[in-house]
Design an enzyme around this catalytic site. Structure first.
Site, mmCIF file in Angstrom:
data_model
loop_
_atom_site.group_PDB
_atom_site.id
_atom_site.type_symbol
_atom_site.label_atom_id
_atom_site.label_comp_id
_atom_site.label_asym_id
_atom_site.label_seq_id
_atom_site.Cartn_x
_atom_site.Cartn_y
_atom_site.Cartn_z
ATOM 1 C CG ASP A 22 -2.434 -26.182 -14.572
ATOM 2 O OD1 ASP A 22 -3.633 -26.274 -14.870
ATOM 3 O OD2 ASP A 22 -2.022 -25.675 -13.515
ATOM 4 C CE LYS A 25 -5.032 -33.291 -16.740
ATOM 5 N NZ LYS A 25 -4.122 -32.282 -16.186
ATOM 6 N N GLY A 49 -9.329 -26.879 -15.540
ATOM 7 C CA GLY A 49 -9.512 -25.913 -16.622
ATOM 8 C C GLY A 49 -8.740 -26.424 -17.819
ATOM 9 C CG HIS A 50 -9.030 -29.970 -19.380
ATOM 10 N ND1 HIS A 50 -9.627 -31.202 -19.382
ATOM 11 C CD2 HIS A 50 -8.134 -30.009 -18.359
ATOM 12 C CE1 HIS A 50 -9.113 -31.941 -18.410
ATOM 13 N NE2 HIS A 50 -8.222 -31.231 -17.772
ATOM 14 C CD GLN A 232 -8.125 -31.697 -10.550
ATOM 15 O OE1 GLN A 232 -8.613 -32.786 -10.334
ATOM 16 N NE2 GLN A 232 -8.846 -30.709 -11.047
HETATM 17 P P1 IMP Z 1 -8.763 -27.919 -5.051
HETATM 18 O O1 IMP Z 1 -8.764 -29.056 -5.999
HETATM 19 O O2 IMP Z 1 -9.504 -26.710 -5.544
HETATM 20 O O3 IMP Z 1 -9.191 -28.322 -3.669
HETATM 21 O O4 IMP Z 1 -7.248 -27.416 -4.875
HETATM 22 C C1 IMP Z 1 -6.245 -28.227 -4.273
HETATM 23 C C2 IMP Z 1 -4.910 -28.024 -4.975
HETATM 24 O O5 IMP Z 1 -4.979 -28.542 -6.294
HETATM 25 C C3 IMP Z 1 -4.482 -26.564 -5.125
HETATM 26 O O6 IMP Z 1 -3.069 -26.504 -5.065
HETATM 27 C C4 IMP Z 1 -4.936 -26.213 -6.534
HETATM 28 O O7 IMP Z 1 -4.188 -25.157 -7.091
HETATM 29 C C5 IMP Z 1 -4.657 -27.531 -7.239
HETATM 30 N N1 IMP Z 1 -5.494 -27.743 -8.424
HETATM 31 C C6 IMP Z 1 -6.783 -28.122 -8.454
HETATM 32 N N2 IMP Z 1 -7.218 -28.236 -9.719
HETATM 33 C C7 IMP Z 1 -6.174 -27.961 -10.496
HETATM 34 C C8 IMP Z 1 -5.987 -27.956 -11.919
HETATM 35 O O8 IMP Z 1 -6.876 -28.253 -12.702
HETATM 36 N N3 IMP Z 1 -4.740 -27.597 -12.353
HETATM 37 C C9 IMP Z 1 -3.728 -27.316 -11.500
HETATM 38 N N4 IMP Z 1 -3.861 -27.314 -10.177
HETATM 39 C C10 IMP Z 1 -5.063 -27.642 -9.677
#
Ligand code: IMP
Length: 433
Positions: A22, A25, A49-50, A232
């Site tokens: 977040d 990017k 989520g971009h 991420q």
């Molecule tokens: P997962 O990737 O859904 O398995 O989540 C693992 C961790 O990464 C959690 O803390 C999510 O909130 C975080 N996370 C996954 N994708 C994003 C993203 O695009 N932005 C921010 N946090 C993310």
């Protein structure tokens, strides 16, 4: 001495998040994409989520690179991505409906693993029952990468042979059902229907299937510019983040090479993206986290709600310990600072320069996550600028204290600032290099 090539003029650049995702990017990739010919995602899936604003239109992209919003750019999903076909085509069709010309512009690696409906169900089931919750996005990411590492995943290439695919997915369904049963979830979970839904999209996906490594290599050979886009952030990297509170892939820059299928020597520049403060969704340590009142205030000022899940983001001061760690593990050649304008109204702004831990003061990001939970930030406080920065288009347009803040961020991080974002619009950007 190595010559510094800014991301915008380098032939092959990586854009990588340097916090907990977040960082903005999507906007940086959107701005850089103007100069690029190819934009490729190298890891993650629909957990990302971009958010990109074009004029007064907002686009939230989960799997398709944000380069798609620039006409004629080729957008690839590399082999390092876990592809949720159902969600992918929803996104693809939504772009078509909104008049974005996606035809012939999207390619998906034949080697990319498929994130199947049972991965999502498993993700939620495991998370619901976990004693120590990660706070995942519930998009099936962990279980899909587990299957990949466990050598039982299904890849885009497997779709070529329908009978074989049915057989493999059926095995996956049986395994998922057994695991769900062990978790106390009886029933068929609609998994047979899911198989048919996936197969109905088979032809459409195969039309987009490609070898992303070869495509990128050919583009580079033709003198084209390529941007490798991470999802991420560094603190969510499976190896270098706050394990186990991380995502299930390597988010850092080195993974860009593996994740699209080129050698690391092809990469010329690595642009790290940091927000001017810090946010995190999900559980795990956040050393500079605000008290509840300030947390609320920043969340409102910055609109800090997840683009994928809508969850409120936890907020804190800029963490230079993490930024330095990110600069090193990613080999940053430059820095993009986003959301500077969100700090406009604050009379004072702090940054963490180190941590106080039970073992003493540290300046390096600890590997031990429990230790990080106990760490207190050592804060340095700078005066705010209490003026609007949204119209600034060069560093000279910024209030003196805003420049001083950026100078300090740059000095503490150790990477030169190439861009500063001062608002959500495409035009609200300061290009330094
Ligand atoms: P997962 O990737 O859904 O398995 O989540 C693992 C961790 O990464 C959690 O803390 C999510 O909130 C975080 N996370 C996954 N994708 C994003 C993203 O695009 N932005 C921010 N946090 C993310």
């Amino acid at each position: 001495m190595k010559v510094h090539v800014p991301a915008g003029s380098s032939q092959c650049a990586v854009v990588v998040g340097c916090q907990w995702g977040d960082e903005g990017k999507g906007k940086i990739v959107d701005v850089l994409a103007e100069r690029m010919d190819v934009v490729a995602r190298y890891q993650g899936g629909a957990n990302a989520g971009h958010t990109v604003h074009v004029g007064d239109r907002e686009f939230i992209l989960h799997q398709i690179p944000s380069g798609i919003l620039h006409p004629e750019k080729r957008c690839l999903l590399g082999n390092g991505v876990v592809l949720d076909m159902i969600q992918f085509f929803q996104e693809y069709d939504a772009l078509l409906e909104r008049g974005v010309d996606v035809a012939d512009r999207v390619g998906v690696s034949l080697r990319a693993h498929l994130l199947l409906p049972y991965h999502r169900i498993l993700d939620r089931a495991v998370e619901d029952r976990a004693e120590e919750k990660i706070g995942t996005t519930g998009r099936g990411i962990g279980p899909a990468y587990e299957d990949k590492a466990g050598r039982r995943g299904l890849r885009v290439a497997d779709l070529r042979n329908e009978d074989r695919f049915r057989e493999l997915m059926d095995r996956g369904i049986q395994r998922a059902r057994a695991r769900l049963q062990a978790l106390g979830m009886e029933g068929d979970h609609g998994l047979e229907e899911a198989l048919e839904t996936v197969l109905a999209l088979r032809g459409r996906l195969l039309e987009l299937a490609t070898d992303t490594g070869i495509e990128v290599e050919e583009a580079l050979a033709q003198g084209k510019q390529v941007l490798l886009e991470g999802a991420q952030g560094t603190a969510l990297d499976l190896d270098h983040g706050t394990y186990p509170f991380v995502t299930s892939s390597n988010t850092t820059a080195a993974a860009a090479a593996t994740g699209v299928g080129v050698g690391p020597t092809r990469i010329q520049s690595v642009l790290g993206v940091v927000k001017a403060y810090t946010t995190r969704v999900g559980n795990g340590p956040l050393p500079t986290e605000f008290d509840p009142e300030m947390d609320d205030r920043m969340r409102t000022l910055g609109g800090e709600f997840g683009a994928t899940t809508g969850r409120p983001r936890r907020c804190g001061w800029f963490d230079a310990v993490l930024a330095r760690h990110a600069a090193r593990v990613n080999g940053l050649t430059g820095l993009a600072v986003t959301k500077l304008d969100v700090l406009d109204s604050l009379p004072q702004i702090s940054v963490a320069t180190g941590y106080r831990t039970p073992e003493g003061e540290v300046e390096e990001f600890p590997a031990d996550t429990a230790g990080l939970e106990a760490a207190e930030p050592i804060l340095e406080t700078l005066p705010g600028w209490e003026a609007s920065t949204g119209e600034a288009r060069s560093l000279d347009d910024l209030p003196t204290n805003a420049r001083k803040y950026l100078d300090r961020v740059e000095e503490l991080t150790g990477a030169p600032i190439e861009m500063v974002s001062v608002g959500t619009r495409r035009s609200q950007i300061i290009r330094v290099a």
